[in-house]
Design an enzyme around this catalytic site. Structure first.
Site, PDB file in Angstrom:
ATOM      1  N   ASP A  13      -6.667  14.602  12.537  1.00  0.00           N
ATOM      2  CA  ASP A  13      -7.154  13.325  13.051  1.00  0.00           C
ATOM      3  C   ASP A  13      -8.401  12.849  12.321  1.00  0.00           C
ATOM      4  O   ASP A  13      -8.565  11.651  12.061  1.00  0.00           O
ATOM      5  CB  ASP A  13      -7.427  13.430  14.555  1.00  0.00           C
ATOM      6  CG  ASP A  13      -7.276  12.073  15.224  1.00  0.00           C
ATOM      7  OD1 ASP A  13      -6.227  11.429  15.015  1.00  0.00           O
ATOM      8  OD2 ASP A  13      -8.226  11.641  15.899  1.00  0.00           O
ATOM      9  N   ASP A  67       0.871  -1.162   0.000  1.00  0.00           N
ATOM     10  CA  ASP A  67       0.000   0.000   0.000  1.00  0.00           C
ATOM     11  C   ASP A  67       0.925   1.233   0.000  1.00  0.00           C
ATOM     12  O   ASP A  67       2.113   1.112   0.287  1.00  0.00           O
ATOM     13  CB  ASP A  67      -0.873  -0.064   1.263  1.00  0.00           C
ATOM     14  CG  ASP A  67      -1.623   1.227   1.514  1.00  0.00           C
ATOM     15  OD1 ASP A  67      -2.326   1.685   0.602  1.00  0.00           O
ATOM     16  OD2 ASP A  67      -1.499   1.786   2.628  1.00  0.00           O
ATOM     17  N   ASP A 106      -1.490  -0.680   6.001  1.00  0.00           N
ATOM     18  CA  ASP A 106      -1.659  -0.118   7.347  1.00  0.00           C
ATOM     19  C   ASP A 106      -3.113  -0.024   7.788  1.00  0.00           C
ATOM     20  O   ASP A 106      -3.404   0.586   8.806  1.00  0.00           O
ATOM     21  CB  ASP A 106      -1.050   1.298   7.390  1.00  0.00           C
ATOM     22  CG  ASP A 106      -1.896   2.307   6.615  1.00  0.00           C
ATOM     23  OD1 ASP A 106      -2.265   3.340   7.194  1.00  0.00           O
ATOM     24  OD2 ASP A 106      -2.200   2.057   5.437  1.00  0.00           O
ATOM     25  N   ASP A 126      -0.069   5.168   0.972  1.00  0.00           N
ATOM     26  CA  ASP A 126      -0.284   6.113   2.077  1.00  0.00           C
ATOM     27  C   ASP A 126      -0.337   5.385   3.415  1.00  0.00           C
ATOM     28  O   ASP A 126      -1.118   4.454   3.588  1.00  0.00           O
ATOM     29  CB  ASP A 126      -1.623   6.842   1.898  1.00  0.00           C
ATOM     30  CG  ASP A 126      -1.630   7.762   0.695  1.00  0.00           C
ATOM     31  OD1 ASP A 126      -0.553   8.284   0.367  1.00  0.00           O
ATOM     32  OD2 ASP A 126      -2.686   7.963   0.082  1.00  0.00           O
TER      33      ASP A 126
END
Length: 221
Positions: free
Chosen positions: A45, A14, A174, A16
């Site tokens: 966030d 992946d 991630d 990003d």
């Protein structure tokens, strides 16, 4: 070097949150588009939680009322235009990533990127940072009939370009989207803990192989 019964021939990454820290530029593009259209801006966030399923969903989550907002298409278009021009203002590889890629290449492992980020941005960032390591870099191209992650289409395209079968490759990401993508593509998954989702969240979504440092990936090939 491997704790697997079979040696792997390829790694699909992946982008990003896995290879690149890109959150700042995604936040800036999101807020530029929102501001242009008189909408409230989002925090870093919030943007962190919105990413992972492609930029259209990022903007659907960021815009009040999402795609139902009459100004949605205009806002999304502003985002794309701004991001294409500014996708590398504050973006950089995570510590240890370049050393990892070098080591994998030295060991004859083929490498690819598969990202739900828009294809032109994926190709541009790959050219900037990873071109000497990557055989394939696939971004979002649903208009060409290739479904985005977690569908297996993009991974299958990358594997075809690498000329490697699913069982000979591992997938590194991630997010929960990455865990589902690996499963749908028949690849073993390694989840990184330095990205946009925390460890508890990853475990709740089925992560079994977790690494805290890029170098630890070498144990899986």
């Amino acid at each position: 070097m491997s704790n697997n019964t079979t040696e792997k021939k390829a790694v699909v990454f992946d982008l990003d949150g896995t290879l690149l820290y890109s959150l700042e530029d995604l936040k800036n593009a999101t807020n530029y588009a929102l501001k242009q259209n008189g909408m409230p801006e989002r925090t870093l966030d919030e943007v962190r939680r919105f990413v992972g399923n492609g930029v259209k969903l990022l903007m659907e989550r960021a815009v009040p009322d999402g795609a139902d907002n009459p100004k949605f298409e205009k806002t999304f278009s502003d985002f794309k235009e701004y991001y294409e021009a500014h996708c590398n203002d504050n973006t950089a590889p995570y510590d240890g990533i370049m050393e990892l890629l070098k080591e994998l290449k030295l060991n004859g492992i083929k490498l690819a990127i598969v990202s739900n980020k828009l294809d032109p941005a994926v190709k541009e960032l790959n050219q900037l940072y990873f071109k000497e390591y990557m055989t394939s870099a696939v971004g979002e191209m649903e208009e060409e009939g290739i479904r985005k992650k977690p569908a297996p289409d993009m991974v299958q395209k990358a594997l075809k370009e690498l000329q490697v079968s699913a069982e000979d490759a591992i997938y590194v990401g991630d997010s929960d989207v990455d865990i589902a993508t690996a499963k749908n593509s028949g690849l073993e998954c390694v989840s990184v803990t330095w990205g946009f989702r925390d460890v508890e969240f990853l475990k709740e979504h089925g992560a079994t192989n977790l690494i805290d440092e890029p170098v630890e990936l070498l144990n899986y090939v």
